[in-house]
Motif scaffolding. Structure first.
Motif, short mmCIF file in Angstrom:
data_model
loop_
_atom_site.label_atom_id
_atom_site.label_comp_id
_atom_site.label_asym_id
_atom_site.label_seq_id
_atom_site.Cartn_x
_atom_site.Cartn_y
_atom_site.Cartn_z
N THR A 1 53.45 37.52 14.25
CA THR A 1 53.19 36.33 13.44
C THR A 1 54.12 36.31 12.22
O THR A 1 53.70 36.41 11.08
N ILE B 1 53.35 38.48 8.86
CA ILE B 1 51.95 38.29 8.48
C ILE B 1 51.06 39.32 9.18
O ILE B 1 50.13 39.86 8.57
N ILE C 1 50.15 41.50 1.98
CA ILE C 1 50.33 40.78 3.24
C ILE C 1 51.77 40.27 3.35
O ILE C 1 52.37 39.86 2.36
N VAL D 1 46.11 42.18 9.81
CA VAL D 1 46.87 41.57 8.71
C VAL D 1 47.04 42.55 7.54
O VAL D 1 48.14 42.68 6.99
N GLY E 1 45.72 31.45 7.74
CA GLY E 1 46.24 31.49 6.38
C GLY E 1 47.14 30.33 6.05
O GLY E 1 47.17 29.86 4.91
N ASN F 1 36.87 29.78 3.74
CA ASN F 1 37.84 29.23 4.69
C ASN F 1 37.33 27.98 5.42
O ASN F 1 37.91 27.57 6.43
N GLU G 1 44.05 32.74 14.16
CA GLU G 1 45.24 33.57 14.01
C GLU G 1 46.34 32.86 13.22
O GLU G 1 47.34 33.46 12.86
N HIS G 2 46.16 31.58 12.96
CA HIS G 2 47.07 30.79 12.13
C HIS G 2 46.40 30.40 10.81
O HIS G 2 46.94 29.60 10.05
N TYR H 1 42.09 32.98 3.13
CA TYR H 1 41.46 32.69 4.42
C TYR H 1 40.58 33.84 4.88
O TYR H 1 39.46 33.64 5.35
N TRP I 1 46.71 33.47 3.22
CA TRP I 1 46.09 34.45 4.11
C TRP I 1 45.02 35.29 3.42
O TRP I 1 43.97 35.55 4.00
N TYR I 2 45.26 35.68 2.18
CA TYR I 2 44.20 36.40 1.44
C TYR I 2 42.97 35.51 1.29
O TYR I 2 41.83 35.96 1.49
N SER J 1 52.10 31.18 1.46
CA SER J 1 51.49 31.54 2.74
C SER J 1 50.70 32.84 2.62
O SER J 1 49.60 32.96 3.17
#
Length: 335
Positions: free
Chosen positions: A212, A106, A289, A279, A43, A247, A40-41, A242, A239-240, A235
């Motif tokens: 988030t 996020i 995002i 997300v 990205g 990843n 959940e963190h 990840y 996220w994209y 960031s």
């Protein structure tokens, strides 16, 4: 070795060192999370692992949260630059005249869920009102449960029993429901009980907070908006990458920070974030995002006013800014 050879060797070493040194100093930035490292963190860890933050001129340290951490307090004290806040937390800050502000969201959907046994006729969210027991934490009782009572028939305070972060009472009682996080508690129940619970995402039944967040002190936003923009953009790209790229390196960093985290849990969490549009959905479908809109934030504020959590005359717009998001950053990475 002759003096000439020594000089040449030293010159060569100096050249190699210079070539390895960036042409400009990176801005040192810290981001405090709200719990132990997890998917959940992801990205944020991705942007560290794949060099995205460095590409944006940033040297980012992720300050892991957890049971003994006080990362929100560190943000208020100026000991971290950004924090994984929440809309309710920033609205509380407005009430308390603490100068914090959300600059990105996020998670378009809060991953908060309620889950029930699969064989009790609980097919829709409203059916949870039939159950005599709902295990939930005090914060949930004071927020989303009050929202549930205001928007669905049959929910009552008598259903409330404290959740102690142990699923055993829920597993043992077929006529109960339990709070959880979409990406965590259902997985734990499956592992311990051998069956899959019915999962109801509150966001899909109308509970509307973002989650988030990237939260900062207003002073930083006002005095160094370029730094804020670079951190937000990097960031978002993280996220994209990840969710939809490789990843592996980010997950290794997550496991290094939180050795109890497993590959299986990480894979489950990523799958659920995608499946439920945690997300990428809502405002993020068009703006990318991290998108925050006035309409979405106001909907959550109005819902909280309706249940008496905030006064209607509170200037909720002090809790967030839309200046840094909804610009489509990173969306090209999906192509």
């Amino acid at each position: 070795m002759s003096n000439t050879s020594k000089t040449a060797a030293l010159a060569g070493a100096a050249f190699m060192a210079a070539a390895a040194t960036p042409a400009f100093a990176l801005d040192e930035v810290s981001y405090g999370t709200n719990w132990l490292a997890q998917a959940e963190h992801g990205g944020f860890y991705q942007a560290v692992a794949d060099g995205t933050y460095e590409k944006y001129g940033l040297d980012v340290t992720i300050v892991q949260g957890g049971p003994q951490a006080a990362n929100r307090a560190l943000l208020i004290a100026g000991k971290v630059d950004f924090y994984m806040g929440s809309p309710q937390g920033e609205l509380d800050a407005v009430v308390e005249d603490i100068p914090l502000i959300d600059v990105a969201a996020i998670f378009q959907k809060d991953p908060q869920i309620l889950m029930a046994h699969p064989d009790q006729g609980i097919e829709e969210f409203a059916d949870l009102a039939k159950l005599p027991t709902i295990f939930m934490g005090k914060d949930g009782f004071l927020s989303y449960f009050q929202w549930m009572k205001a928007n669905f028939d049959g929910f009552d305070d008598a259903q409330y029993k404290p959740y102690t972060f142990n699923p055993a009472p829920f597993i043992a009682d077929p006529q109960s429901a339990q709070q959880g996080y979409l990406t965590s508690e259902p997985y734990s129940v499956e592992k311990e009980a051998g069956w899959s619970p019915k999962v109801f995402l509150l966001a899909d039944s109308g509970y509307s907070p973002y989650s988030t967040m990237i939260t900062a002190q207003k002073k930083l936003v006002e005095e160094n908006p370029d730094l804020v923009q670079r951190f937000v953009d990097a960031s978002i790209e993280g996220w994209y990458n990840y969710l939809y790229g490789d990843n592996t390196a980010a997950n290794e960093l997550i496991k290094a920070d939180n050795p109890e985290m497993t590959d299986e849990q990480i894979a489950y969490s990523i799958e659920k974030m995608k499946e439920y549009g945690i997300v990428v959905s809502g405002d993020a479908d068009e703006g990318g995002i991290g998108c925050i809109t006035d309409a979405h934030y106001k909907t959550f504020f109005d819902d909280m006013v309706d249940i008496g959590l905030f006064e209607a005359d509170l200037d909720y717009t002090k809790a967030y800014t839309t200046a840094f998001v909804c610009k489509g950053v990173g969306m090209d990475l999906l192509k």
